[in-house]
Write an enzyme that holds these catalytic residues in place. Structure first.
Site, PDB file in Angstrom:
ATOM      1  CD  GLU A 159      -1.406   0.145   3.647  1.00 42.07           C
ATOM      2  OE1 GLU A 159      -1.555   1.226   4.220  1.00 42.07           O
ATOM      3  OE2 GLU A 159      -2.084  -0.863   3.907  1.00 42.07           O
ATOM      4  CB  CYS A 217      -1.786  -5.406   5.988  1.00 39.53           C
ATOM      5  SG  CYS A 217      -1.547  -3.783   6.736  1.00 39.53           S
ATOM      6  CB  THR A 250       2.704  -0.350  15.082  1.00 44.12           C
ATOM      7  OG1 THR A 250       1.606   0.404  14.550  1.00 44.12           O
ATOM      8  CG2 THR A 250       2.450  -0.644  16.560  1.00 44.12           C
ATOM      9  NE  ARG A 303     -11.612   1.509  23.354  1.00 42.15           N
ATOM     10  CZ  ARG A 303     -10.812   0.798  24.153  1.00 42.15           C
ATOM     11  NH1 ARG A 303     -10.683  -0.499  23.942  1.00 42.15           N
ATOM     12  NH2 ARG A 303     -10.177   1.378  25.141  1.00 42.15           N
ATOM     13  CB  THR A 342      -9.066  -1.563  13.803  1.00 48.03           C
ATOM     14  OG1 THR A 342      -8.475  -1.436  15.104  1.00 48.03           O
ATOM     15  CG2 THR A 342      -9.193  -0.197  13.178  1.00 48.03           C
ATOM     16  CG  HIS A 374      -1.717  -8.455   9.525  1.00 50.88           C
ATOM     17  ND1 HIS A 374      -0.563  -7.978   8.944  1.00 50.88           N
ATOM     18  CD2 HIS A 374      -2.416  -7.358   9.939  1.00 50.88           C
ATOM     19  CE1 HIS A 374      -0.557  -6.658   8.984  1.00 50.88           C
ATOM     20  NE2 HIS A 374      -1.669  -6.256   9.581  1.00 50.88           N
ATOM     21  CE  LYS A 380      -4.927  -5.668  24.369  1.00 49.39           C
ATOM     22  NZ  LYS A 380      -5.424  -4.379  24.957  1.00 49.39           N
ATOM     23  CG  ASN A 427       1.680  -3.602  10.896  1.00 49.73           C
ATOM     24  OD1 ASN A 427       1.931  -4.513  10.110  1.00 49.73           O
ATOM     25  ND2 ASN A 427       0.510  -2.968  10.897  1.00 49.73           N
ATOM     26  CB  SER A 446      -7.739  -2.345   6.651  1.00 52.05           C
ATOM     27  OG  SER A 446      -7.132  -2.514   7.908  1.00 52.05           O
TER      28      SER A 446
END
Length: 346
Positions: A80, A112, A153, A199, A201, A234, A239, A266, A296
């Site tokens: 991307e 991603c 990230t 959130r 996501t 991924h 977390k 990331n 996404s």
């Protein structure tokens, strides 16, 4: 059956620590590090972009494959952050590795998971005998707005896979995808930084798609978590990665080798391909691997692979990911901002 003939990786050597970013924005570094499970991230140099990262990874993949690059019939680069809005990265990569012009090449975009979409495309072409070998790359130099959570990230790196049927180091058993219109993360044309749904996501986006892809491939193959020696997902942050692994029934031993976010952040389209490469760097013949990407918008691609005895013959023909990651130089926020183009002239 299509399989991985060679793989290669590249991660820029510059790093910035979470503490340094938190110092600038007044955040608590311990809270950030613990909450995201990230300690530092890779930073591309001014002369590094998705094209240069893809070329380096592809050259290493060629070394492991031991094939003539003129036999490559397709080159797909998923990202991307392609350096040109109009000018394919894939043709740059093909030329740089001395591939013959009798091939098809294209850039892919799906947040991603564009890299794994390329792997699926090449798998289909190889399985149908349209081509003998194909190259699929997942690479990014991802962006995060100054002060945004993504800045902790969003990093840079990539991995390349040459896929064919001869002398494979790991064979694909099958692949399965799950896709919906879930706009959790987006960037309009011309915007320098992406927007995200906070959130939102999590459960409706990342977890729903990764878990659905996993359950789909479990059903398709008649397997469950206990049948795999390794699994990689991924990793927008550590977390989410650890949580989805636990939800799917994997142990920490099965998933720890694919977790790279604490060390390089990331890498977006490079995340799952790099995690898979980290596993291949140590896997034994006969080991079974589950790899699941996430992009996404939203979708996940899942792959079931079995490692062959060729892995021991080819593994040391190119640098391992661990060695590349450990070659690092730290920068402060000022240098990081300069390299990432965050300083804008009025």
């Amino acid at each position: 059956m299509a399989g991985i003939v060679g793989y290669g990786v590249f991660v820029p050597s510059y790093r910035i620590k979470v503490e340094e970013i938190a110092r600038v924005w007044g955040d608590n570094p311990k809270s950030i590090s613990k909450g995201l499970v990230v300690n530092e991230k890779s930073v591309p140099a001014p002369d590094e972009d998705t094209a240069t990262i893809s070329v380096e990874a592809a050259r290493y993949a060629l070394k492991r494959s031991k094939i003539n690059p003129e036999k490559i019939g397709a080159v797909y680069v998923g990202s991307e952050s392609h350096p040109y809005a109009v000018k394919p990265t894939a043709t740059i990569v093909a030329e740089a590795i001395s591939a013959a012009p009798e091939l098809t090449a294209a850039d892919l975009e799906f947040a991603c998971k564009a890299g794994t979409a390329g792997i699926q495309a090449v798998m289909g072409m190889v399985d149908s005998n349209m081509i003998e070998y194909g190259l699929a790359v997942g690479a990014d130099t991802s962006q995060g707005a100054p002060g945004d959570a993504l800045e902790y990230t969003a990093s840079a790196g990539g991995a390349a896979y040459i896929i064919g049927k001869k002398d494979t180091i790991a064979n694909f058993e099958t692949t399965y995808s799950f896709t919906t219109d879930t706009p959790d993360f987006y960037r309009r044309e011309g915007m320098p930084y992406p927007s995200h749904g906070g959130r939102f996501t999590g459960e409706p986006a990342y977890f729903k798609h990764v878990q659905s892809a996993a359950y789909g491939i479990f059903e398709k193959t008649g397997t469950d978590a206990s049948d795999y020696d390794y699994a990689v997902f991924h990793q927008p942050n550590g977390k989410f990665y650890l949580k989805v692994g636990k939800k799917l029934g994997f142990t920490s031993e099965q998933i720890k080798d694919g977790l790279l976010t604490p060390f390089i952040g990331n890498t977006y389209s490079g995340a799952t391909p790099l995690g898979l490469a980290s596993i291949l760097d140590k896997a034994d013949p006969g080991n079974k691997i589950l790899a699941i990407s996430y992009g996404s918008g939203s979708g996940s691609d899942a792959f079931s692979l079995t490692v062959t005895d060729k892995i021991d013959e080819k593994r040391d023909l190119a640098p391992k990911l661990k060695d590349i990651i450990e070659n690092k130089t730290y920068v402060d926020y000022a240098i990081y901002a300069k390299y990432k183009g965050k300083l804008k002239m009025s």
